[in-house]
Write a protein that holds these residues in place. Structure first.
Motif, mmCIF file in Angstrom:
data_model
loop_
_atom_site.group_PDB
_atom_site.id
_atom_site.type_symbol
_atom_site.label_atom_id
_atom_site.label_comp_id
_atom_site.label_asym_id
_atom_site.label_seq_id
_atom_site.Cartn_x
_atom_site.Cartn_y
_atom_site.Cartn_z
ATOM 1 N N MET A 1 12.594 26.504 7.429
ATOM 2 C CA MET A 1 12.789 25.181 8.006
ATOM 3 C C MET A 1 12.755 24.134 6.909
ATOM 4 N N SER A 2 11.714 24.220 6.169
ATOM 5 C CA SER A 2 11.575 23.148 5.192
ATOM 6 C C SER A 2 11.742 23.678 3.781
ATOM 7 N N GLY A 3 12.344 22.895 2.947
ATOM 8 C CA GLY A 3 12.509 23.306 1.569
ATOM 9 C C GLY A 3 11.303 22.969 0.720
ATOM 10 N N VAL A 4 10.414 22.132 1.272
ATOM 11 C CA VAL A 4 9.227 21.759 0.509
ATOM 12 C C VAL A 4 8.109 22.701 0.883
ATOM 13 N N HIS A 5 7.752 23.566 -0.055
ATOM 14 C CA HIS A 5 6.716 24.540 0.256
ATOM 15 C C HIS A 5 5.465 24.174 -0.528
ATOM 16 N N ILE A 6 4.529 23.565 0.160
ATOM 17 C CA ILE A 6 3.278 23.172 -0.481
ATOM 18 C C ILE A 6 2.214 24.182 -0.100
ATOM 19 N N ALA A 7 1.473 24.652 -1.086
ATOM 20 C CA ALA A 7 0.446 25.661 -0.820
ATOM 21 C C ALA A 7 -0.560 25.128 0.194
ATOM 22 N N PRO A 8 -1.023 25.997 1.114
ATOM 23 C CA PRO A 8 -2.008 25.547 2.101
ATOM 24 C C PRO A 8 -3.326 25.192 1.419
ATOM 25 N N PRO A 9 -4.156 24.397 2.091
ATOM 26 C CA PRO A 9 -5.393 23.899 1.472
ATOM 27 C C PRO A 9 -6.265 25.003 0.888
ATOM 28 N N GLU A 10 -6.288 26.197 1.548
ATOM 29 C CA GLU A 10 -7.206 27.216 1.045
ATOM 30 C C GLU A 10 -6.792 27.759 -0.327
ATOM 31 N N LEU A 11 -5.539 27.534 -0.693
ATOM 32 C CA LEU A 11 -5.104 27.997 -2.014
ATOM 33 C C LEU A 11 -5.203 26.900 -3.069
ATOM 34 N N GLN A 12 -5.504 25.683 -2.620
ATOM 35 C CA GLN A 12 -5.517 24.562 -3.555
ATOM 36 C C GLN A 12 -6.857 24.499 -4.286
ATOM 37 N N PRO A 13 -6.830 24.443 -5.610
ATOM 38 C CA PRO A 13 -8.089 24.255 -6.330
ATOM 39 C C PRO A 13 -8.649 22.861 -6.061
ATOM 40 N N ALA A 14 -9.978 22.749 -6.151
ATOM 41 C CA ALA A 14 -10.606 21.472 -5.827
ATOM 42 C C ALA A 14 -10.303 20.420 -6.877
ATOM 43 N N VAL B 1 0.870 -1.173 0.000
ATOM 44 C CA VAL B 1 0.000 0.000 0.000
ATOM 45 C C VAL B 1 0.905 1.220 0.000
ATOM 46 N N PRO B 2 1.386 1.623 -1.173
ATOM 47 C CA PRO B 2 2.426 2.654 -1.205
ATOM 48 C C PRO B 2 1.881 4.023 -0.832
ATOM 49 N N GLU B 3 1.847 4.287 0.450
ATOM 50 C CA GLU B 3 1.292 5.566 0.882
ATOM 51 C C GLU B 3 2.310 6.380 1.678
ATOM 52 N N LEU B 4 3.500 5.840 1.873
ATOM 53 C CA LEU B 4 4.554 6.611 2.512
ATOM 54 C C LEU B 4 5.553 7.013 1.442
ATOM 55 N N GLY B 5 6.140 8.183 1.615
ATOM 56 C CA GLY B 5 7.142 8.599 0.656
ATOM 57 C C GLY B 5 8.085 9.596 1.285
ATOM 58 N N ALA B 6 9.143 9.915 0.546
ATOM 59 C CA ALA B 6 10.104 10.904 1.017
ATOM 60 C C ALA B 6 9.983 12.107 0.105
ATOM 61 N N ILE B 7 9.466 13.202 0.639
ATOM 62 C CA ILE B 7 9.360 14.386 -0.203
ATOM 63 C C ILE B 7 10.532 15.315 0.087
ATOM 64 N N GLY B 8 10.770 16.216 -0.851
ATOM 65 C CA GLY B 8 11.912 17.103 -0.714
ATOM 66 C C GLY B 8 13.193 16.345 -0.984
ATOM 67 N N ARG B 9 14.306 16.994 -0.751
ATOM 68 C CA ARG B 9 15.567 16.312 -0.996
ATOM 69 C C ARG B 9 16.661 16.890 -0.105
ATOM 70 N N GLY B 10 17.742 16.140 -0.056
ATOM 71 C CA GLY B 10 18.867 16.595 0.730
ATOM 72 C C GLY B 10 18.467 16.780 2.174
ATOM 73 N N GLU B 11 18.873 17.891 2.739
ATOM 74 C CA GLU B 11 18.584 18.146 4.139
ATOM 75 C C GLU B 11 17.086 18.325 4.375
ATOM 76 N N ASP B 12 16.365 18.698 3.326
ATOM 77 C CA ASP B 12 14.942 18.973 3.476
ATOM 78 C C ASP B 12 14.076 17.744 3.280
ATOM 79 N N MET B 13 14.693 16.604 3.074
ATOM 80 C CA MET B 13 13.914 15.395 2.836
ATOM 81 C C MET B 13 13.073 15.060 4.063
ATOM 82 N N GLN B 14 11.819 14.697 3.811
ATOM 83 C CA GLN B 14 10.914 14.365 4.906
ATOM 84 C C GLN B 14 10.091 13.145 4.544
ATOM 85 N N ILE B 15 9.928 12.263 5.520
ATOM 86 C CA ILE B 15 9.090 11.082 5.313
ATOM 87 C C ILE B 15 7.663 11.455 5.693
ATOM 88 N N THR B 16 6.728 11.159 4.817
ATOM 89 C CA THR B 16 5.346 11.501 5.126
ATOM 90 C C THR B 16 4.398 10.628 4.315
#
Lengths: 687, 212
Positions: free
Chosen positions: B1-14, A162-177
């Motif tokens: 903190m984080s390099g992954v910047h995902i738009a918050p839900p209120e900005l996400q189109p349905a 059930v592939p629902e876990l992943g590693a987003i970002g990369r390098g130091e910013d990599m996060q498991i979610t």
């Protein structure tokens, strides 16, 4: 076969072995975080570096195939320095919060930094901090501790399917979610807690409740389903603090389903901790002597045929044989252990066990699943099928509910008609079975717990005979049970005797007033409203359906509280051990029945567990072959007859709530609510 | 903190769907890969989605692409979050990517950034209040020979200094499209003072040694 030298020791290994495995064969311990025998190789933690002569730099032994004439050093100054370096890097962003970390004391990172680290760090900058992630009610996360080994991601993708876990970002910013922090839906999700080498993924129900070194560890057997997973029960005082899997290659490998792992809080709630007797329509607390006296009064003057006994899903073999002997002494032939009314033919053992063994799935090249959803009924067996599926060497066909399993299957049909077509060779899948070396069928309880169950069973046997499922050294007729007690009770003959009634018969007779007393040994899955005005004795651990209807309640022990014998769906006899004492005045179940027999003046001839087990051996000699599979002789079973068109329905509707312990568990209730709220999403492992 | 910047839900189109043109393009990419390997098209598809959707990829598009390619959404998100070229949150109409890697930095990328701050009032990682401009620092874009440089959409603006950067930004503000390429008068990456080799080469004349 490559031969290599490891620290001066010559080892010859199978082609395809990695250097790390070769080092282990040579008896050398290689530290590792990301490498795991049962997962694909990632090679990203670098902890397993070793020195290879003539190589310009240290090599990652987990990812390097062993080759002829390699000379490997695992204890050279270069290796020591490499390990210290890797460890220093790993600890750069790892918080030093071991005192408040649940993994403390059983942490790979902790152990290995003591064993291979340098003891100090040269890193003066700020450490990285990562937001914790929501992964559902079972897995607690402290993501700052994550060292990005990706074991969890690989497990959930490869093993759980059930592939629902992943590693987003990369390098130091990599996060498991999980995707957008949704709860995990896999029924094997708890295993990521064991796999996590640090304290990033820990058990949510267990969080901050105990430290690993203060727990008493008891090796036992799980009773939440019929797989008989090997478990370790960790207890503090008399409280079960957690349940962990134990390695058994033939049964559960090293995995455990979420129900087996997390239902333990159900052991603490809704317990029957003293005897009750119904007086003036109300259940009132009673002493053991009063309860026994009430039973004696209730049974007084009744003929054997007016008494009946039903064994529930959590009854251990000891209590079953004791109750059977008691019923025999009382002259009753009315016993049954098939609460669901499954039309199992108890006369032939090969007809009701998983003959090929769970490990047999690893060899099967064609599997026909009939009326079963293995993912819900036996999650670990489902994982085993998936393990076989990813080798690409197996064809899987399914008759019954079109469920989201974790592998691709050919959907053949919904009900018995398709099975009949296969049995009579009219269906293409019959050819696949015939052409296979090791074909098997998996017959679920849903297919036979119905009016035409005996005919379905006969059809399944016909498939086995016609398509060559039974041959020299291979028996591919497999019945998948859902109850931990079932095979043991069938082996011991807890089925209607001469002229005796089965569960449906007992209930009908109770309603008609022909059966005047019913002994429920933890039987909760029957319709208790159909017990009529019968005198009901309920022996069990939880105040479930059966207890509410009872006239006398005898408080018994749960599976963690008794030395008990369990027979899993394969027919494997395994010994569960007492990890904690039963609560209050509750006692081990066989002892209750033994004491009751005394009170009834029908004393059973065993005074201790040893004598009782000798009696079991006498009734079924294979109970002596503990942990082993005793092959059953192929014979006749099932009754040919007309089958209905009704589609097969899985025996388990809700994976999380299948027995009184799980239903008493708040954790399981939460999981169940989550699962019901969202329809099972596509797993992504098939179309 | 984080390099992954995902738009918050209120900005996400349905919801998200490819336009017919995007779909045709996506199908072309998918067809490049053999049956069962369609997942390989995930990167071009994310790019198509980003171009279609105001230069950022919403989560609806991640799920849409996952569905289209028969892969789990988390796998698509992994790819989309790994590459910095995919924007997972809204960006300005003009997405100013200033290279600050060593060659550009040596040649004065700090000046380019200060020009951005001067003319737009925003620094790296910020968007102007009117949503017209987003400025970010990026790693090497492979145009070191024309350093310093910035990327706008698909175009490179090269050989910049504070003045020329300001000119470009002001032109954009006026709604014009400044001419991409080197801004100091040189042609592509030729020497600034004109060619120093092959000065007598006449591309129209037959090459020496040819048969005709």
């Amino acid at each position: 076969m490559p031969t290599l030298t490891i620290d001066g020791i010559q080892v010859t290994v199978e082609p395809g072995t990695t250097v790390l495995q070769a080092c282990e064969l040579a008896g050398k311990e290689i530290p590792r975080f990301c490498y795991h025998e049962r997962l694909t190789i990632a090679g990203n933690c670098r902890m397993c570096l070793v020195e290879q002569e003539k190589a310009p730099k240290p090599i990652a032994s987990c990812a390097m195939p062993a080759a002829d004439n390699m000379v490997i050093h695992t204890d050279s100054p270069m290796v020591k320095k490499a390990r210290e370096g890797v460890m220093e890097f790993l600890l750069i962003n790892h918080p030093l919060d071991c005192p408040i970390c649940d993994q403390g004391g059983e942490c790979d990172l902790q152990d290995q930094s003591v064993g291979y680290g340098k003891g100090s760090s040269r890193y003066d900058e700020n450490k990285r901090a990562v937001k914790d992630k929501y992964m559902g009610p079972l897995v607690e996360t402290v993501m700052t501790r994550c060292i990005h080994c990706t074991r969890c991601v690989r497990f959930i993708t490869e093993v759980a399917g059930v592939p629902e876990l992943g590693a987003i970002g990369r390098g130091e910013d990599m996060q498991i979610t999980t995707y957008l922090e949704q709860a995990m839906t896999s029924e094997l999700s708890g295993n990521v807690i064991d796999l996590c080498p640090v304290g990033a993924l820990t058990s949510k129900p267990y969080a901050f409740t105990a430290r690993s070194w203060e727990l008493r560890k008891t090796e036992s057997i799980d009773a939440m389903d019929a797989v008989g997973a090997n478990i370790r029960v960790d207890v503090r005082g008399r409280e079960v603090m957690r349940v962990l899997p134990r390695l058994n290659e033939d049964v559960n490998e090293e995995w455990l389903s979420d129900k087996s792992r997390f239902a333990y809080d159900g052991l603490k709630t809704d317990r029957l901790d003293r005897a009750y007797v119904r007086r003036n329509g109300k259940l009132q607390e009673a002493t053991w002597a009063e309860a026994f006296a009430a039973v004696a009064t209730g049974l007084k003057g009744l003929a054997g045929s007016q008494i009946a006994a039903i064994a529930g899903d959590l009854a251990c073999a000891e209590s079953v044989i004791a109750l059977k002997d008691l019923m025999e002494k009382l002259g009753s032939p009315n016993l049954d252990c098939r609460q669901d009314g499954a039309r199992i033919d108890p006369s032939n053992r090969a007809g009701y066990i998983f003959n090929s063994g769970i490990a047999g799935i690893d060899e099967a090249d064609a599997i026909l699943i009939i009326g079963s959803n293995p993912r819900r009924e036996a999650a670990l067996i489902n994982a085993r099928i998936r393990k076989r599926y990813i080798t690409g060497k197996v064809k899987i066909g399914l008759i019954g509910e079109q469920a989201q399993l974790t592998y691709k299957y050919d959907y053949l049909g919904a009900g018995p008609a398709t099975l009949k077509d296969i049995a009579e060779g009219r269906h293409a899948f019959a050819e696949i079975l015939k052409g296979a070396q090791k074909p098997m069928l998996i017959l679920g309880q849903g297919a036979i717990a119905r009016a035409d169950g005996a005919a379905v069973l006969a059809l399944a046997k016909q498939v086995a005979d016609a398509c060559g499922l039974v041959k020299d050294g291979w028996n591919g007729f497999n019945m998948l049970h859902t109850a931990a007690s079932r095979v043991g009770a069938l082996d011991l003959g807890f089925v209607p005797g001469q002229g005796g009634k089965d569960v449906a018969g007992i209930l009908a007779a109770a309603q008609a007033g022909e059966v005047k007393a019913v002994y429920l040994l933890g039987a909760d899955e029957i319709d208790t409203s159909k017990l009529g005005s019968a005198f009901v004795i309920y022996q069990g651990s939880h105040g479930a359906a059966g207890a509410r209807r009872a006239d006398v309640i005898l408080p018994g022990a749960a599976y963690t509280e008794k030395d008990a014998t369990w027979v899993n769906t394969e027919g494997r006899v395994q010994l569960g051990r007492r990890a904690a004492a039963p609560p209050g005045e509750a006692r081990e179940d066989w002892a209750i029945i033994r004491a009751l027999s005394d009170a009834l003046g029908q004393t059973l001839p065993y005074d201790n567990l040893g004598m009782l087990r000798r009696r079991m051996l006498q009734a079924a000699p294979h109970f002596g072959a503990v942990d082993k599979l005793t092959p059953a002789a192929w014979g006749n079973f099932g009754t040919a007859g007309a089958v209905s068109d009704a589609p097969f329905v899985s025996a388990v509707a809700d994976f999380y709530l299948t027995n009184p312990i799980a239903r008493a568990s708040a954790t399981m209730a939460e999981c169940s609510a989550l699962a019901r709220g969202a329809a099972m999403p596509k797993t992504g492992t098939h179309d | 903190m984080s390099g992954v910047h995902i738009a918050p839900p209120e900005l996400q189109p349905a919801s998200f769907e490819f336009t017919p043109e995007s779909m045709a393009l996506a199908k072309k990419h998918i067809a490049k890969y053999p049956e069962g390997r369609q997942q390989s098209a995930v990167m071009p598809l994310l790019d198509i989605a980003q171009r279609q959707h105001d230069n950022w990829v919403p989560q609806a598009a991640i799920r849409y692409i996952a569905e289209l390619l028969g892969m789990p959404a988390i796998r698509v998100l992994e790819v989309a979050s790994f590459y910095t070229m995919y924007n997972l949150a809204p960006v300005g109409t003009h997405f100013v990517q200033v290279c600050t890697t060593t060659p550009c930095w040596l040649r004065g990328s700090d000046k380019v950034l200060s020009a951005c701050r001067k003319h737009l009032g925003v620094g790296p990682g910020e968007t102007t209040p009117d949503g017209k401009f987003t400025v970010i620092e990026v790693e090497c874009l492979g145009a070191c020979v024309n350093a310093p440089m910035l990327q706008l959409g698909d175009d490179f603006y090269e050989d910049l200094d504070e003045e020329s950067t300001g000119r470009i930004l002001e032109a954009l503000k006026r709604g014009e499209t400044p001419r991409p390429g080197p801004q100091n008068g040189r042609l592509s990456s030729e020497p600034k003072g004109g060619a120093t080799t092959l000065t007598t080469f006449n591309p129209a004349a037959p090459a020496a040694g040819s048969d005709d």
